[in-house]
Design an enzyme around this catalytic site. Structure first.
Site, PDB file in Angstrom:
ATOM      1  N   ASP A  23       0.830  -1.197   0.000  1.00  0.00           N
ATOM      2  CA  ASP A  23       0.000   0.000   0.000  1.00  0.00           C
ATOM      3  C   ASP A  23       0.870   1.255   0.000  1.00  0.00           C
ATOM      4  OD1 ASP A  23      -2.269  -1.536   0.085  1.00  0.00           O
ATOM      5  OD2 ASP A  23      -2.625  -1.268   2.234  1.00  0.00           O
ATOM      6  N   PHE A  24       0.326   2.322  -0.532  1.00  0.00           N
ATOM      7  CA  PHE A  24       0.978   3.635  -0.545  1.00  0.00           C
ATOM      8  C   PHE A  24       1.513   4.001   0.835  1.00  0.00           C
ATOM      9  CE2 PHE A  24       0.099   8.187   0.402  1.00  0.00           C
ATOM     10  CZ  PHE A  24       1.044   8.787  -0.425  1.00  0.00           C
TER      11      PHE A  24
END
Length: 308
Positions: free
Chosen positions: A67-68
């Protein structure tokens, strides 16, 4: 804390076929948006321009996703054969991943297995999130397993938190974040599945880090252990006061167990690939047509056919 930059790329493993990098938090792996000034792909092009493959869209073959907001170990294949061998390890559930996290509250059980099924949230305004089975609007929930071990209790910005090691035994979207939230112990800084509390309602990052990665391909065992970012010397807001389980001992457990070889049913050439003490990793189901189509799409730009 040092901000992310094009020059700030930490490599924790390198061979002829693979790189493992320690991804900075709040950095996308890649992006087609022109306004995205910093991505892992751009960091790799800056550091290793000679390794970029013009035949691929982004220049590099990312073996999996983070994830970012999540930092930590991310594997990059440096050729199409290596990408295919890594994919098969993921498909056969032979990859070991372990994460560190700071979660809200003091988790009382020292070890537990979290088994909430996870599905897509179809509720208006939440369509890009996941939820556990039984939640209103939960679509197509699938079995999900996470092992949790409590490492420390302490305070973060004055609020009680626990430092935990999380090992996903399945690979659902946002699995660790959803499972921790479902326990009532959301990850500190998770503004999607967590809850804003007091003075720490806007933390500088989400406290989830991909700490350990092992991919036992047939040619080599790709293994990387990244530095622990959740220590007081790096974040003065974190103040641990009770040690429950030394992290080094858990790393030894992860490294010491034999890796199952699906072709022979016995130990493989690399080790380990088994979960922390608990009920064990579920056996991989047969590959479906949808999964095979996904594999073909994933490998198509590298013109590599998966094994039959």
């Amino acid at each position: 804390m040092e901000p992310g930059s094009v020059e700030n790329l930490c490599v924790v493993y390198r061979s002829h076929d693979f790189l493992v990098v320690n991804k900075h938090w709040d950095v996308r792996i890649d992006s087609k948006a022109w306004r995205e000034t910093l991505t892992l792909q751009k960091q790799l092009r800056h550091r290793f321009p000679e390794l970029a493959d013009p035949d691929t869209y982004y220049g590099f073959r990312f073996c999996h996703q983070l994830d970012f907001s999540t930092s930590g170990a991310l594997c990059v294949a440096l050729n199409k054969a290596a990408a295919g061998s890594a994919y098969r390890c993921f498909k056969d559930r032979r990859v070991t991943k372990a994460y560190l996290a700071l979660v809200r509250g003091h988790v009382q059980e020292s070890r537990m297995t979290i088994s909430y099924a996870i599905g897509k949230n179809s509720t208006e305004g939440r369509t890009h999130t996941m939820c556990i089975e039984g939640t209103q609007g939960c679509e197509n929930p699938k079995p999900s397993l996470t092992e949790l071990v409590v490492l420390e209790h302490g305070l973060y910005a004055g609020d009680p938190v626990s430092k935990v090691l999380l090992q996903p035994l399945t690979g659902r979207t946002h699995q660790l974040r959803v499972h921790c939230s479902a326990l009532g112990h959301p990850i500190v800084g998770d503004l999607t599945y967590g809850h804003a509390l007091g003075q720490e309602d806007q933390p500088f990052r989400m406290m989830l880090h991909a700490f350990y990665l092992r991919i036992p391909t047939s040619a080599e065992c790709v293994e990387a252990c990244t530095p622990d970012p959740f220590v007081p010397s790096l974040d003065a807001c974190w103040s641990p006061h009770t040690l429950l389980q030394p992290l080094d001992e858990l790393v030894q457990v992860l490294r010491a167990a034999p890796d199952p070889d699906p072709s022979e049913g016995g130990p493989g050439p690399c080790s380990p690939c088994t979960p922390l003490p608990g009920p064990g990793r579920p056996p991989p189901p047969p590959e479906t047509e949808v999964q095979r189509a996904s594999c073909l799409q994933w490998l198509s730009e590298w013109t590599l056919e998966p094994d039959n």
